[in-house]
Design a protein around this motif. Structure first.
Motif, PDB file in Angstrom:
ATOM      1  N   VAL A 169      -8.069   7.333   3.730  1.00 15.14           N
ATOM      2  CA  VAL A 169      -8.652   6.029   3.419  1.00 15.14           C
ATOM      3  C   VAL A 169      -9.877   5.778   4.291  1.00 15.14           C
ATOM      4  CG1 VAL A 169      -8.285   3.540   3.603  1.00 15.14           C
ATOM      5  CG2 VAL A 169      -6.559   4.971   2.525  1.00 15.14           C
ATOM      6  N   HIS A 170      -9.751   6.035   5.576  1.00 11.34           N
ATOM      7  CA  HIS A 170     -10.837   5.736   6.494  1.00 11.34           C
ATOM      8  C   HIS A 170     -11.964   6.776   6.432  1.00 11.34           C
ATOM      9  CE1 HIS A 170      -9.023   2.209   8.221  1.00 11.34           C
ATOM     10  NE2 HIS A 170      -7.884   2.868   8.335  1.00 11.34           N
ATOM     11  N   ILE A 208      -2.963  -3.738   9.621  1.00 14.20           N
ATOM     12  CA  ILE A 208      -2.008  -3.031   8.766  1.00 14.20           C
ATOM     13  C   ILE A 208      -0.624  -3.412   9.271  1.00 14.20           C
ATOM     14  CG2 ILE A 208      -1.157  -0.810   7.954  1.00 14.20           C
ATOM     15  CD1 ILE A 208      -3.916   0.346   8.474  1.00 14.20           C
ATOM     16  N   VAL A 267       2.112   8.872   5.995  1.00 13.56           N
ATOM     17  CA  VAL A 267       1.321   7.641   6.082  1.00 13.56           C
ATOM     18  C   VAL A 267       0.071   7.874   6.926  1.00 13.56           C
ATOM     19  CG1 VAL A 267       1.296   5.250   6.901  1.00 13.56           C
ATOM     20  CG2 VAL A 267       3.332   6.154   5.770  1.00 13.56           C
ATOM     21  N   GLY A 268       0.242   8.562   8.043  1.00 15.14           N
ATOM     22  CA  GLY A 268      -0.899   8.847   8.903  1.00 15.14           C
ATOM     23  C   GLY A 268      -1.974   9.649   8.182  1.00 15.14           C
ATOM     24  N   LEU A 328      -3.745   7.414   5.656  1.00 14.48           N
ATOM     25  CA  LEU A 328      -4.679   6.510   6.335  1.00 14.48           C
ATOM     26  C   LEU A 328      -5.950   7.236   6.758  1.00 14.48           C
ATOM     27  CD1 LEU A 328      -2.254   4.336   8.502  1.00 14.48           C
ATOM     28  CD2 LEU A 328      -3.768   3.527   6.681  1.00 14.48           C
ATOM     29  N   GLU A 329      -5.806   8.480   7.190  1.00 12.41           N
ATOM     30  CA  GLU A 329      -6.988   9.274   7.528  1.00 12.41           C
ATOM     31  C   GLU A 329      -7.904   9.389   6.309  1.00 12.41           C
ATOM     32  OE1 GLU A 329      -8.128  10.781  10.210  1.00 12.41           O
ATOM     33  OE2 GLU A 329      -6.462  10.918  11.628  1.00 12.41           O
ATOM     34  N   ASP A 374       0.835  -1.195   0.000  1.00 12.30           N
ATOM     35  CA  ASP A 374       0.000   0.000   0.000  1.00 12.30           C
ATOM     36  C   ASP A 374       0.871   1.246   0.000  1.00 12.30           C
ATOM     37  OD1 ASP A 374      -2.855  -0.999   0.156  1.00 12.30           O
ATOM     38  OD2 ASP A 374      -1.885  -2.156   1.738  1.00 12.30           O
ATOM     39  N   TRP A 375       1.940   1.204   0.798  1.00 10.40           N
ATOM     40  CA  TRP A 375       2.924   2.285   0.762  1.00 10.40           C
ATOM     41  C   TRP A 375       4.304   1.720   1.046  1.00 10.40           C
ATOM     42  CZ3 TRP A 375      -1.581   3.215   3.858  1.00 10.40           C
ATOM     43  CH2 TRP A 375      -2.530   4.037   3.219  1.00 10.40           C
ATOM     44  N   MET A 394      -9.645  -0.785   1.268  1.00 12.67           N
ATOM     45  CA  MET A 394      -8.692  -1.179   2.309  1.00 12.67           C
ATOM     46  C   MET A 394      -9.419  -1.285   3.646  1.00 12.67           C
ATOM     47  SD  MET A 394      -5.100   0.637   3.415  1.00 12.67           S
ATOM     48  CE  MET A 394      -4.744   1.118   1.740  1.00 12.67           C
ATOM     49  N   ARG A 395     -10.135  -2.378   3.830  1.00 14.22           N
ATOM     50  CA  ARG A 395     -10.947  -2.539   5.025  1.00 14.22           C
ATOM     51  C   ARG A 395     -10.558  -3.788   5.798  1.00 14.22           C
ATOM     52  NH1 ARG A 395     -13.071   2.139   6.693  1.00 14.22           N
ATOM     53  NH2 ARG A 395     -13.973   3.289   4.964  1.00 14.22           N
ATOM     54  N   ALA A 435      -1.847  -3.503   4.091  1.00 14.48           N
ATOM     55  CA  ALA A 435      -3.123  -3.661   4.785  1.00 14.48           C
ATOM     56  C   ALA A 435      -3.767  -4.969   4.339  1.00 14.48           C
ATOM     57  CB  ALA A 435      -4.047  -2.490   4.486  1.00 14.48           C
TER      58      ALA A 435
END
Length: 246
Positions: free
Chosen positions: A195-196, A208, A188-189, A192-193, A144-145, A203-204, A156
């Motif tokens: 994505v969610h 991770i 990355v943080g 991810l924010e 993913d990264w 990506m569920r 993930a």
């Protein structure tokens, strides 16, 4: 016998002797995660060559094996060579939808048996893949990264991309392109924010994984052993024309 209160008191006393290197404060959460993620992607569209060099240096520093190929056309031959070096005749991998390309079509012409990960939620299928992954010498995934500052692969879990593919085989090969590179953990943080924040994100998965080199374990005598809790060897294959997650 030391009581709990006495034990914690001693810990506080020792910690008070030395000031922290920096104050611990939570990072601010972005008001608009998608906008923050788009900004990072735009910046890295220009900066990815430097991020790749940093990733390669840090990845090799933690005993990772780095490869680079111009396109997916050259990828099957490289994967077949790695499999031959490891004596692998059976390979497990992420599903074609999760990889973005078909591992079975790439490696079957080289006489390799490919066991793709299941995309369904059935326990029997997942159990079968875990057994295949435990038996196979080689596991192939995407990422993913790819985190440049520490040479870390970030994966993930989810349908078609289970943890077992990267954790159980002795050798893990991760394939990625320019769009997967990030420079810092802070980025990355933020990603991810984003994505969610997206209710339709694929990506569920439940986990991770941050993978920084091969598995390492040391006993009480500091004897280092590889492969106890994961792969003995980790390869990163950078493909110049492969993109990143949407």
């Amino acid at each position: 016998m030391t009581t709990r209160a006495e034990f914690l008191g001693r810990v506080r006393t020792e910690m008070a002797k030395t000031r922290g290197l920096f104050p611990a404060t939570p990072s601010p959460r972005p008001d608009n995660p998608r906008e923050a993620a788009d900004t990072i992607r735009r910046q890295l569209a220009e900066r990815w060559p430097r991020a790749l060099e940093r990733f390669r240096a840090e990845f090799e520093r933690v005993a990772g094996v780095f490869h680079r190929v111009p396109s997916l056309v050259e990828l099957p031959a490289l994967l077949a060579r790695i499999a031959a070096e490891k004596g692998a005749r059976e390979v497990v991998g992420w599903d074609a939808g999760a990889l973005g390309w078909n591992l079975s079509a790439a490696l079957t012409p080289y006489g390799l048996t490919v066991c793709p990960a299941p995309t369904g939620e059935g326990d029997a299928e997942r159990r079968r893949h875990r057994e295949e992954a435990a038996r196979a010498p080689l596991g192939v995934t995407g990422v993913d990264w790819a985190l440049a500052e520490t040479g870390t692969l970030i994966l993930a879990s989810g349908p078609g991309r289970p943890r077992s593919t990267s954790l159980l085989p002795d050798t893990h090969v991760a394939v990625f392109g320019p769009g997967h590179l990030v420079e810092s953990l802070e980025q990355v943080g933020l990603l991810l924010e984003a994505v969610h924040a997206d209710g339709g994100a694929v990506m569920r998965g439940g986990m991770i994984n941050f993978i920084t080199g091969p598995s390492r374990t040391a006993d009480i005598e500091l004897t280092l052993t590889r492969g106890v809790h994961g792969p003995k060897e980790v390869h990163a294959v950078f493909v110049d024309t492969v993109g990143g997650p949407a």
